[in-house]
Scaffold this active site. Structure first.
Site, PDB file in Angstrom:
ATOM      1  N   SER A 186      -1.169  -6.979  -0.603  1.00  0.00           N
ATOM      2  CA  SER A 186      -0.416  -5.826  -0.105  1.00  0.00           C
ATOM      3  C   SER A 186       0.920  -5.656  -0.839  1.00  0.00           C
ATOM      4  O   SER A 186       0.943  -5.378  -2.028  1.00  0.00           O
ATOM      5  CB  SER A 186      -0.227  -5.978   1.401  1.00  0.00           C
ATOM      6  OG  SER A 186       0.206  -4.783   1.996  1.00  0.00           O
ATOM      7  N   ASP A 245       2.673  -3.433 -14.905  1.00  0.00           N
ATOM      8  CA  ASP A 245       2.464  -2.124 -15.533  1.00  0.00           C
ATOM      9  C   ASP A 245       3.692  -1.660 -16.306  1.00  0.00           C
ATOM     10  O   ASP A 245       3.562  -1.037 -17.366  1.00  0.00           O
ATOM     11  CB  ASP A 245       2.097  -1.088 -14.470  1.00  0.00           C
ATOM     12  CG  ASP A 245       0.652  -1.189 -14.021  1.00  0.00           C
ATOM     13  OD1 ASP A 245      -0.033  -2.134 -14.456  1.00  0.00           O
ATOM     14  OD2 ASP A 245       0.201  -0.333 -13.233  1.00  0.00           O
ATOM     15  N   LYS A 250      -5.578  -5.755  -1.456  1.00  0.00           N
ATOM     16  CA  LYS A 250      -5.348  -4.885  -0.291  1.00  0.00           C
ATOM     17  C   LYS A 250      -4.417  -3.758  -0.716  1.00  0.00           C
ATOM     18  O   LYS A 250      -3.210  -3.930  -0.805  1.00  0.00           O
ATOM     19  CB  LYS A 250      -4.741  -5.649   0.885  1.00  0.00           C
ATOM     20  CG  LYS A 250      -4.554  -4.770   2.125  1.00  0.00           C
ATOM     21  CD  LYS A 250      -3.991  -5.563   3.298  1.00  0.00           C
ATOM     22  CE  LYS A 250      -3.841  -4.691   4.534  1.00  0.00           C
ATOM     23  NZ  LYS A 250      -2.761  -3.684   4.412  1.00  0.00           N
TER      24      LYS A 250
END
Length: 398
Positions: free
Chosen positions: A300, A311, A325
């Site tokens: 999460s 990224d 999740k």
């Protein structure tokens, strides 16, 4: 009065009357003599849509063989409505359940100190035990599947009930039936008051900082900021953030920490039917080498932070693939002690990746030794993932 002015006033009057009529018809309920009520079109649509629900309630309340408490019927209907979505993270909570839920992000509670979620097979799986809790001391591990609580079978369909059963007063016991690597065993654990300390910092050799985040609760970002400032004051040259076995928590806290680490740009995007949001970092970035440790217990909010760092190329990830999740929940407090937790959106990393059910693969995949258990403090002798992170930082320090 001229005819022209008369017609202008008449037109204005008609417009105002029509607007008023439209407003009354679409937004206001009006009581009439004889007990009749004019309702808005939306209310009328809802009354028709849920007419059968009201009829069932009326029949059971008046004709069921035993006397029925109307509030019991209502609670059952609300729980059934949320449960019909087959989403273990969407649930209506009564007063007791809502109070227990809120303690997870606001302070302390009686329990064993494990964070659980639901996997693709509808199992209740341990995301991670919380540091220094009965669950951790009992040897419960990330990935353990909980089959029974006090002899009652549990699954993703009754996740919140299972969590409630595991909690309880200090000094009482709970027995879990657990499956690990295909083998089933039981553990009886004594509950304690769980105090949530979420940030721990250390200075490793060569001025390499280390911060472990165990959970994202309402004080995590402020505690992280203090830890970061302490390490910088002591001359830190690079940073390792340990998110292993971190089950997530509050999105806002995760975003606040990302803002301290990333230069200006996207942190995460949430997309849902009701609303979509983009969260941005506004700072200049950490300004030194950064490595993040992750494993299958990182879920999460942990994945949001790790995904943004990967990224945006603000650092690299070391460890194993994360939990996966990628759903965002929000909570509605009805003001009477009850609440609704429901999935409102999916989140996407800055590159647009949806990690739900997949997780994030680290830049450097490093397994821990088979029988190795993570320590409370950094271990540069046996923790192969930490050793790799340390080596990466050391090679980048100028």
């Amino acid at each position: 009065m001229s005819k022209k002015r008369f017609y202008v006033l008449l037109a204005v009057l008609l417009i105002v009357t029509n607007v008023f009529t439209f407003f009354i018809a679409n937004t206001v309920s009006v009581a009439l003599p004889g007990g009749k009520v004019i309702v808005s079109r939306e209310d009328y649509r809802l009354l028709n849509q849920y007419k059968k629900l009201f009829e069932v309630g009326k029949i059971l309340e008046s004709r069921y063989v035993d006397k029925v408490n109307p509030s019991t019927l209502l609670e059952g209907a609300l729980k059934g409505m949320a449960g019909s979505l087959q989403d273990p993270y969407t649930v209506y909570m009564n007063k007791k359940e809502f109070a227990e839920f809120m303690t997870q992000t606001t302070g302390t509670y009686g329990g064993i100190g494990i964070i659980v979620a639901v996997d693709q097979e509808d199992h209740i799986v341990v995301v991670s035990p919380i540091k220094n809790t009965p669950g951790e001391r009992a040897g419960i591990k990330s990935g353990d599947i909980i089959l029974e609580v006090n002899g009652k079978k549990v699954s993703g369909k009754n996740l919140d009930e299972a969590v409630s059963m595991m909690r309880g007063p200090k000094g009482t016991q709970v027995t879990l039936t657990i499956m690990r690597d295909g083998k089933t065993f039981t553990k009886t654990i004594t509950r304690e008051i769980i105090k949530l300390e979420t940030v721990f910092d250390y200075m490793l050799p060569d001025k390499i900082g280390y911060i472990k985040i165990t959970l994202f609760d309402q004080s995590t970002s402020s505690d992280f900021k203090k830890a970061l400032e302490r390490l910088k004051k002591d001359g830190m040259k690079g940073l390792i953030i340990d998110l292993r076995d971190n089950p997530g928590g509050l999105l806002e806290e995760c975003v606040n920490i990302a803002d301290m680490l990333l230069p200006k740009g996207v942190i995460v995007t949430t997309k849902g039917r009701a609303e979509s949001q983009e969260f941005y970092s506004k700072g200049t970035g950490l300004g030194m080498p950064l490595v993040v440790l992750v494993n299958k217990g990182s879920a999460s909010a942990s994945e949001i932070l790790a995904g943004a760092i990967k990224d945006r190329k603000a650092g690299v990830l070391v460890g194993t693939t994360t939990f996966g999740k990628g759903l965002v929940q929000t909570v509605v407090n009805f003001g009477d002690g009850t609440g609704l937790k429901y999935t409102i959106a999916r989140y996407y990393t800055p590159n647009g990746t949806d990690i739900q059910g997949k997780g994030i693969e680290p830049n450097y995949v490093v397994e821990l030794p088979k029988d190795y258990t993570l320590k409370d403090t950094p271990d540069l002798k046996g923790d192969t993932q930490l050793i790799k992170a340390y080596e990466i930082i050391k090679s980048e320090i100028k």
